[in-house]
Design an enzyme around this catalytic site. Structure first.
Site, short mmCIF file in Angstrom:
data_model
loop_
_atom_site.label_atom_id
_atom_site.label_comp_id
_atom_site.label_asym_id
_atom_site.label_seq_id
_atom_site.Cartn_x
_atom_site.Cartn_y
_atom_site.Cartn_z
N ARG A 51 2.82 3.35 -0.31
CA ARG A 51 3.07 3.27 -1.75
C ARG A 51 2.27 2.13 -2.96
NH1 ARG A 51 8.75 4.59 -2.17
NH2 ARG A 51 8.57 2.69 -0.70
N SER A 60 -9.85 17.52 -1.03
CA SER A 60 -8.68 18.20 -2.22
C SER A 60 -9.39 20.39 -1.10
CB SER A 60 -9.24 19.26 -3.65
OG SER A 60 -8.32 20.52 -3.98
N ARG A 62 -8.25 22.88 -2.47
CA ARG A 62 -7.92 23.48 -3.01
C ARG A 62 -9.46 24.46 -3.60
NH1 ARG A 62 -4.10 22.76 -7.82
NH2 ARG A 62 -4.49 25.21 -8.55
N ARG A 145 -2.28 -7.70 -0.24
CA ARG A 145 -0.23 -8.08 0.29
C ARG A 145 -0.63 -6.37 0.82
NH1 ARG A 145 3.93 -9.20 -3.78
NH2 ARG A 145 5.75 -9.82 -1.70
N ARG A 154 0.93 -0.21 10.86
CA ARG A 154 0.69 1.54 11.94
C ARG A 154 -0.06 -0.14 12.92
NH1 ARG A 154 3.34 5.17 10.04
NH2 ARG A 154 3.78 5.34 7.56
C1 LIG Z 1 6.20 3.85 13.07
C2 LIG Z 1 6.32 4.66 11.68
C3 LIG Z 1 7.56 5.86 11.79
C4 LIG Z 1 8.26 6.26 10.68
N1 LIG Z 1 8.77 7.38 10.98
C5 LIG Z 1 8.65 8.51 9.69
C6 LIG Z 1 10.02 9.61 10.29
O1 LIG Z 1 10.45 9.80 11.28
N2 LIG Z 1 10.82 10.03 8.09
C7 LIG Z 1 9.60 9.43 7.49
O2 LIG Z 1 10.62 9.79 6.47
N3 LIG Z 1 9.06 8.11 7.28
C8 LIG Z 1 8.82 8.15 8.62
N4 LIG Z 1 8.32 7.01 8.29
C9 LIG Z 1 7.45 6.26 6.90
C10 LIG Z 1 8.36 5.30 6.71
O3 LIG Z 1 9.84 5.13 6.04
C11 LIG Z 1 7.85 4.50 4.97
O4 LIG Z 1 7.40 5.65 3.96
C12 LIG Z 1 5.98 4.41 5.32
O5 LIG Z 1 5.96 2.97 6.41
C13 LIG Z 1 5.53 3.22 3.68
O6 LIG Z 1 6.88 1.60 3.78
P1 LIG Z 1 7.38 1.44 2.16
O7 LIG Z 1 8.51 3.05 1.97
O8 LIG Z 1 7.58 0.60 2.71
O9 LIG Z 1 5.85 1.30 1.78
P2 LIG Z 1 5.43 1.03 0.45
O10 LIG Z 1 5.82 2.46 -0.70
O11 LIG Z 1 3.47 0.47 0.65
O12 LIG Z 1 6.24 -0.21 0.05
C14 LIG Z 1 5.95 -1.67 0.02
C15 LIG Z 1 7.55 -2.14 -0.51
O13 LIG Z 1 7.59 -2.05 -1.28
C16 LIG Z 1 8.40 -2.10 -2.02
N5 LIG Z 1 9.34 -0.77 -2.92
C17 LIG Z 1 8.16 0.04 -2.63
N6 LIG Z 1 8.85 0.86 -3.47
C18 LIG Z 1 10.15 0.17 -3.94
C19 LIG Z 1 11.14 1.47 -4.30
N7 LIG Z 1 10.47 2.41 -5.08
N8 LIG Z 1 12.12 0.25 -4.72
C20 LIG Z 1 11.64 -0.98 -3.85
N9 LIG Z 1 11.76 -1.57 -2.95
C21 LIG Z 1 10.20 -0.50 -3.19
C22 LIG Z 1 9.77 -2.28 -0.65
O14 LIG Z 1 9.84 -3.49 -0.08
C23 LIG Z 1 8.51 -1.83 0.52
O15 LIG Z 1 8.87 -1.85 2.22
C24 LIG Z 1 7.35 5.80 9.83
C25 LIG Z 1 6.83 4.85 9.42
C26 LIG Z 1 6.60 3.97 10.38
C27 LIG Z 1 5.63 2.73 10.42
#
Ligand SMILES: Cc1cc2nc3c(=O)[nH]c(=O)nc-3n(C[C@H](O)[C@H](O)[C@H](O)COP(=O)(O)OP(=O)(O)OC[C@H]3O[C@@H](n4cnc5c(N)ncnc54)[C@H](O)[C@@H]3O)c2cc1C
Length: 204
Positions: A51, A60, A62, A145, A154
């Protein structure tokens, strides 16, 4: 201006230090947009979990007719005839079912005067039978970043194979475009005989 540069170091050296020190916010000034095609909806479902610093626009289901959609064979299945046949059989059935559902729903909602709206109502319900392997297109914009964080996760050996393959392709492209931001990624041949990548300056 705050840093004297008597050694006349290049921008590349400056950015190397930024990465090393973990001053990630400096890397947020540069944004890159990529159009991904030929990827599955399961890939984009995982991708859009990233995110912070990302923007997405995706095809889409839809508004767009999927009766002639393509499907992406999961890399783990490619090359095994029996598995591919099993996968293909399910895909064909799902697509036929989608076409039938759209036809029936168009009749069911015949009272809706606006044909665009009627088609949308039909497709949004019928898409429920389309599999994760359905091909999609997505435009992804992120700052350097954010790209680094996503690509680290990934392109690693723990990532799902299709998104890992895609991450390696994106990494190569971005590295070619802007080596200073991505030069600390190392692409290597993993034990599973597929490419993976690791990063030197990991940011927690
Ligand atoms: C190998 C692998 C397996 C996975 N398996 C699963 C699974 O089984 N089920 C599942 O649901 N997901 C799974 N995921 C997804 C994972 O949980 C994360 O949602 C995904 O990797 C995005 O990471 P992120 O939230 O750090 O990224 P981003 O949303 O891009 O955030 C990047 C960084 O910004 C900061 N940040 C962003 N938003 C916030 C916030 N609201 N509050 C505080 N800090 C914030 C944090 O430091 C975060 O690490 C998997 C991911 C990987 C790579």
């Amino acid at each position: 201006m705050s840093q004297k540069n008597p050694a006349n170091r290049a921008t590349r050296d400056y950015l190397e230090n930024i990465k090393k020190q973990g001053h990630g916010s400096v890397l947020e000034h540069a944004n890159y947009s990529l159009l991904l095609e030929g990827v599955s909806r399961s890939l984009t479902h995982e991708l859009v979990r990233h995110r912070a610093g990302f923007a997405y626009s995706q095809l889409s289901q839809r508004y767009v007719d999927e009766s002639e959609a393509n499907f992406v064979v999961p890399p783990a299945i490619v090359g095994d005839e029996a598995l591919e046949t099993e996968w293909r059989t399910q895909i064909d059935q799902a697509q036929k079912s989608y076409v039938r559902l759209v036809e029936h729903l168009m009749e069911r909602y015949g009272w809706v005067a606006d044909k665009v709206h009627r088609r949308k109502m039909s497709r949004e319900a019928a898409r429920g039978v389309l599999p994760n392997s359905t091909e999609t297109k997505i435009v992804v914009t992120a700052n350097a970043r954010a790209w680094r964080t996503m690509l680290e996760l990934r392109s690693s050996e723990g990532a799902e194979l299709e998104i890992r393959r895609c991450a390696i392709a994106m990494l190569k492209l971005l590295h070619r475009e802007t080596p200073a931001f991505f030069s600390d990624f190392e692409i290597y041949q993993a034990e599973d005989r597929r490419e993976a990548a690791r990063i030197v300056y990991h940011k927690v």
